[in-house]
Design a protein around this motif. Structure first.
Motif, PDB file in Angstrom:
ATOM      1  N   LYS A  75       0.819  -1.215   0.000  1.00 51.87           N
ATOM      2  CA  LYS A  75       0.000   0.000   0.000  1.00 51.87           C
ATOM      3  C   LYS A  75       0.856   1.270   0.000  1.00 51.87           C
ATOM      4  O   LYS A  75       0.597   2.203  -0.761  1.00 51.87           O
ATOM      5  CB  LYS A  75      -0.886   0.024   1.255  1.00 51.87           C
ATOM      6  N   SER A 109      -6.724   7.090  11.350  1.00 53.53           N
ATOM      7  CA  SER A 109      -5.274   6.850  11.211  1.00 53.53           C
ATOM      8  C   SER A 109      -4.854   6.905   9.751  1.00 53.53           C
ATOM      9  O   SER A 109      -3.733   7.318   9.427  1.00 53.53           O
ATOM     10  CB  SER A 109      -4.876   5.503  11.826  1.00 53.53           C
ATOM     11  N   LYS A 191     -10.863  -2.310  13.609  1.00 57.64           N
ATOM     12  CA  LYS A 191     -12.183  -2.736  13.131  1.00 57.64           C
ATOM     13  C   LYS A 191     -12.075  -3.959  12.230  1.00 57.64           C
ATOM     14  O   LYS A 191     -11.006  -4.235  11.672  1.00 57.64           O
ATOM     15  CB  LYS A 191     -12.841  -1.583  12.381  1.00 57.64           C
TER      16      LYS A 191
HETATM   17  P1  ADP Z   1      -8.979   4.525  10.165  1.00 57.45           P
HETATM   18  O1  ADP Z   1     -10.330   4.690  10.753  1.00 57.45           O
HETATM   19  O2  ADP Z   1      -7.920   4.354  11.211  1.00 57.45           O
HETATM   20  O3  ADP Z   1      -8.633   5.585   9.160  1.00 57.45           O
HETATM   21  P2  ADP Z   1      -8.986   2.799   7.811  1.00 57.45           P
HETATM   22  O4  ADP Z   1      -9.673   1.497   7.593  1.00 57.45           O
HETATM   23  O5  ADP Z   1      -9.447   3.927   6.982  1.00 57.45           O
HETATM   24  O6  ADP Z   1      -9.069   3.121   9.375  1.00 57.45           O
HETATM   25  O7  ADP Z   1      -7.444   2.687   7.529  1.00 57.45           O
HETATM   26  C1  ADP Z   1      -6.589   1.876   8.279  1.00 57.45           C
HETATM   27  C2  ADP Z   1      -5.409   1.540   7.402  1.00 57.45           C
HETATM   28  O8  ADP Z   1      -4.603   2.699   7.175  1.00 57.45           O
HETATM   29  C3  ADP Z   1      -4.439   0.567   8.011  1.00 57.45           C
HETATM   30  O9  ADP Z   1      -4.895  -0.752   7.865  1.00 57.45           O
HETATM   31  C4  ADP Z   1      -3.181   0.840   7.199  1.00 57.45           C
HETATM   32  O10 ADP Z   1      -3.278   0.237   5.931  1.00 57.45           O
HETATM   33  C5  ADP Z   1      -3.275   2.330   6.980  1.00 57.45           C
HETATM   34  N1  ADP Z   1      -2.409   3.030   7.965  1.00 57.45           N
HETATM   35  C6  ADP Z   1      -2.692   3.358   9.242  1.00 57.45           C
HETATM   36  N2  ADP Z   1      -1.649   3.979   9.820  1.00 57.45           N
HETATM   37  C7  ADP Z   1      -0.668   4.035   8.893  1.00 57.45           C
HETATM   38  C8  ADP Z   1       0.650   4.596   8.871  1.00 57.45           C
HETATM   39  N3  ADP Z   1       1.161   5.226   9.938  1.00 57.45           N
HETATM   40  N4  ADP Z   1       1.352   4.514   7.729  1.00 57.45           N
HETATM   41  C9  ADP Z   1       0.825   3.927   6.626  1.00 57.45           C
HETATM   42  N5  ADP Z   1      -0.408   3.386   6.575  1.00 57.45           N
HETATM   43  C10 ADP Z   1      -1.158   3.444   7.697  1.00 57.45           C
END
Ligand code: ADP
Ligand code: DP6
Ligand code: CO
Length: 328
Positions: A75, A109, A191
């Motif tokens: 990703k 996040s 989640k």
């Molecule tokens: P959220 O509600 O936390 O935004 P999402 O389902 O939209 O949840 O996204 C979570 C995903 O974001 C994680 O599974 C990962 O792929 C990506 N992610 C979270 N933190 C990081 C980070 N620090 N660097 C890169 N990707 C991240």
């Protein structure tokens, strides 16, 4: 000949939408069905360091001290490819990131993560892109990340057709006035259904989704007026209703799903009671069980005290509006 290395480390804050993004019209380009509007938070953020170095063998990604492989690495690697493609370079990158926000818990996040990664890439490579231009990149890592390039209130424009550059975010108000967000951590764990899967499934199967774009258009224009007027009650009323309409589209999906948990309902009910008691308290919820309370900063401590009857002290986090990304 010494090949050059390029390094930068940036902090980006999360943002919570007051008028939500829920659905893509173009999944490859992360072009949304609607525009959306958010408040950046100072309490939650991601710090990401990038090192582009010709002596690296391949891309690597460490998140919270854990070396990532497979999809998680792919990703971010694919995301950095957007910069490598546009700026005609092929250096491997070492990415080191730390979340000061629960990961994948509906606390955005992915927003702080891709804003930090995009901002760090821009900085390291000396591209000199404007925040609006960086938001076009951040968007293609996670839609909500486009808005984390800005402090205060940010608007992410849906843009036109398949024109990627037309879908960018911008600040509409610095939020340097009496407003706060109190986050009720119902469950900070990850989640089961990602935001991406949740919105896709909703678009494909919810008969209520057809109503969503018009509702967002109305809510957006009313919200912009409410922000101009600094009318916290109007902001709260519109945000709460917009969130409920989004969650209604999910409940009406087939098969149905919800991000709500029992304690989410309790928090919502407590917020309604606080309103009865005269506070300007309103809630919003995202793709996760946690509840965010919009209120004046001048009332947030009293609201926190009231919620202590039902929620542990370390599950109630006060946040003020947060800043744009900056180097750390
Ligand atoms: P959220 O509600 O936390 O935004 P999402 O389902 O939209 O949840 O996204 C979570 C995903 O974001 C994680 O599974 C990962 O792929 C990506 N992610 C979270 N933190 C990081 C980070 N620090 N660097 C890169 N990707 C991240
Ligand atoms: C409910 O931006 O996390 O928080 O673009 O697929 O990465 P992807 O999804 P993401 O979705 C956020 C959904 C939301 C509403 C919002 O932040 O506007
Ligand atoms: Co997200």
């Amino acid at each position: 000949m010494t090949a050059d290395k390029y390094q930068a480390r940036m902090r980006a804050h999360t943002n919570i939408a007051l008028v939500k993004y829920w659905g893509k019209r173009n999944k490859n380009l992360f072009l949304p069905v609607t525009s959306s509007l958010s408040l950046t938070l100072d309490a939650f953020y991601t710090e990401t360091e990038v090192l582009f170095d010709p002596s690296l063998k391949e891309d690597s990604f460490t998140l919270d001290g854990q070396v990532q492989t497979g999809q998680s690495l792919a990703k971010v690697s694919n995301f950095v490819d957007l910069f490598r493609r546009d700026f005609n370079m092929s250096l491997p990158v070492q990415i080191t990131s730390r979340n000061h926000v629960p990961t994948a818990a509906g606390l955005a996040s992915s927003a702080s993560a891709f804003a930090a990664l995009a901002a760090a890439s821009n900085q390291a490579l000396g591209l000199g892109l404007s925040p609006e231009e960086v938001s076009v990149y951040a968007r293609q890592g996670s839609g909500s990340a486009s808005r984390s390039l800005f402090g205060g209130f940010a608007l992410w424009h849906k843009g036109q057709g398949d024109d990627s550059a037309s879908s960018y975010a911008q600040q509409i108000d610095p939020a340097d006035w009496d407003i706060a967000m109190l986050v009720v951590l119902v469950n900070p764990g990850p989640k089961k259904i990602s935001s991406r899967q949740g919105m896709e499934h909703t678009m494909q199967s919810s008969p209520f989704y057809a109503l969503w774009p018009e509702e967002v258009a109305k809510d957006l224009s009313a919200m912009e007026d409410a922000i101009k007027d600094r009318n916290i009650d109007q902001i709260g009323i519109i945000a709460e209703h917009n969130a409920m309409k989004m969650h209604a589209t999910m409940i009406a999906s087939n098969p149905s799903f919800t991000y709500w948990q029992a304690q989410s309902l309790l928090a919502m009910e407590r917020v309604r009671q606080l309103r009865q008691a005269g506070y300007s308290a309103y809630f919003t919820m995202d793709a996760g069980p946690n509840v965010k309370v919009i209120c004046p900063y001048s009332q947030v401590e009293a609201i926190r005290q009231a919620l202590l009857d039902d929620f542990a002290e370390d599950h109630l986090v006060i946040s003020r509006p947060g800043p744009a990304p900056y180097a750390v």
